[in-house]
Write an enzyme that holds these catalytic residues in place. Sequence first.
Site, PDB file in Angstrom:
ATOM      1  N   LYS A   1       0.821  -1.219   0.000  1.00 52.13           N
ATOM      2  CA  LYS A   1       0.000   0.000   0.000  1.00 52.13           C
ATOM      3  C   LYS A   1       0.850   1.263   0.000  1.00 52.13           C
ATOM      4  O   LYS A   1       0.390   2.325  -0.406  1.00 52.13           O
ATOM      5  CB  LYS A   1      -0.976  -0.032   1.159  1.00 52.13           C
ATOM      6  CG  LYS A   1      -2.031  -1.123   0.949  1.00 52.13           C
ATOM      7  CD  LYS A   1      -3.103  -1.134   1.991  1.00 52.13           C
ATOM      8  CE  LYS A   1      -4.220  -2.094   1.635  1.00 52.13           C
ATOM      9  NZ  LYS A   1      -3.832  -3.512   1.816  1.00 52.13           N
TER      10      LYS A   1
HETATM   11  C1  LIG Z   1      -4.428  -4.578   1.183  1.00 49.37           C
HETATM   12  C2  LIG Z   1      -3.620  -5.830   1.067  1.00 49.37           C
HETATM   13  C3  LIG Z   1      -3.946  -6.834   0.134  1.00 49.37           C
HETATM   14  C4  LIG Z   1      -5.187  -6.763  -0.754  1.00 49.37           C
HETATM   15  O1  LIG Z   1      -5.088  -5.746  -1.714  1.00 49.37           O
HETATM   16  P1  LIG Z   1      -6.392  -5.318  -2.560  1.00 49.37           P
HETATM   17  O2  LIG Z   1      -6.023  -4.118  -3.316  1.00 49.37           O
HETATM   18  O3  LIG Z   1      -7.449  -5.033  -1.508  1.00 49.37           O
HETATM   19  O4  LIG Z   1      -6.765  -6.462  -3.399  1.00 49.37           O
HETATM   20  C5  LIG Z   1      -3.114  -7.933   0.032  1.00 49.37           C
HETATM   21  N1  LIG Z   1      -2.026  -8.063   0.827  1.00 49.37           N
HETATM   22  C6  LIG Z   1      -1.685  -7.137   1.739  1.00 49.37           C
HETATM   23  C7  LIG Z   1      -0.484  -7.359   2.589  1.00 49.37           C
HETATM   24  C8  LIG Z   1      -2.455  -5.972   1.893  1.00 49.37           C
HETATM   25  O5  LIG Z   1      -2.116  -5.053   2.804  1.00 49.37           O
END
Ligand SMILES: *Cc1c(COP(=O)(O)O)cnc(C)c1O
Length: 455
Positions: A109
């Site tokens: 993120k």
């Molecule tokens: C948010 C997250 C995901 C999922 O991502 P999306 O965009 O919601 O599909 C997968 N792995 C981790 C570690 C995350 O923080």
Amino acid sequence: MRYISTRGDTPAMSFQDAVLTGLAPDGGLLIPERIPDLSQEVEALRGADFVSLAAAIVAHFIDDIAPADQRRLLQDAYASFAHSDIAPLVDVGEVSVLELFHGPTLAFKDVALQLLGQLFDHTLSDRGGRLNVLAATSGDTGSAAIAGVQGKSNVNIAVMFPYGRISPLQELQMTTVADSNVHCLAVHGSFDDCQTLMKQTFADVDFKAEHQLGAVNSVNWARVLAQTVYYAYASLARDAGDGVDIAVPTGNFGNIFAGYIARRMGFPIARLLLGTNENDILAGVFKSGAYRRGDVHQTLSPSMDIQVASNFERLVYYVEEGSTHRVKDFMATFQRDGAATLQFDQVREQNIEARAIDTRTTLETIADTYRQHGYVLDPHSAVGVATALQLRGERPLVAVATAHPAKFPDAVQRALPDVSVTHPTLEALRDLPQRVVELPATERAIRGYIETHVA
Ligand SMILES: *Cc1c(COP(=O)(O)O)cnc(C)c1O
């Protein structure tokens, strides 16, 4: 480039307005009015470094920020990454793991939220004004959003999380941030309560305008845009003429949707391989076209414990070939019945294949990958690697790694009792003072806090 809503009832707006708006006022999601075609540029971009590639891509989507400023914002966003490649590819057996966890909070993120923080700051400095971000998190989003706006003088952020229900490390990543523009709110309720409180607060248009509230969740178009870059990067690095297949562990469909856009721009991506945990509503869609809500299961990969994927509406728009009334019908049916169906042959044309990976397979994948290759996966990334291995074909295979394993020590410990993974960034948090405010799960408490302490 102008931005329009998947539901068709919002006037087109500029990039910077789309970034500040987040969710379209008609309830839909903002998308570019067309997907730019970069197929003529792709060859020239092979071998470009991450920031140069990013600059080439975002230039097609932004026409209200000067190109030199775009490049500077990208440079500043990715200066916080600990690896000089930003998103390095590591060969682990037959899979190339795309490591997206070298940012400040050790999850993918950061790639989007570091840029979003720069964009907020740029636009607000330009136009004047401030933004008060309100976010709800079950873990990774909160700390990445805080890291994105930390120290920015024109942005305040308040993050709600369920008291006692997120991992101690994830909590420390938020509550040890000392900057006065950061507010951590431990809400006495569940994550769903936090999310409902956020929606209720945003639904009051007057309150939202008066207190200049902004959102950072994954429906913000800038997050999708930032994420397209690493799909382009990985595909150019591994393509041998026939494209690459890329596996993505998926929750809200935000990450993999960026891969879909990168492919439509002309980057050499063949199949997108979608992996879910036991919360498998998305796996169902790509098997039959039926989108059907179930109960949320708690799994080893909590950031994917999601039934209703907030970004899926964007794919529905493309599956329905831009028919906003069919998008509205689909969403209304889903809202009413908890289920809605897309034409399966149209779904199949999107070239996304899916698997649901259970807890046992996730643990086995962590254990096998370590035994065979000496590489430790976090439980989310393990879902991606398991999906890649189950669906592999003849093309080069990439699996997206979304978090550093040290963020999820309990799951790693279960799979590998003799291995301990740590990360200095996380260890350094253990002795720091924490700042957190406990609040009841009521709209009144949240509004009161925003009025007196944030805005
Ligand atoms: C948010 C997250 C995901 C999922 O991502 P999306 O965009 O919601 O599909 C997968 N792995 C981790 C570690 C995350 O923080």
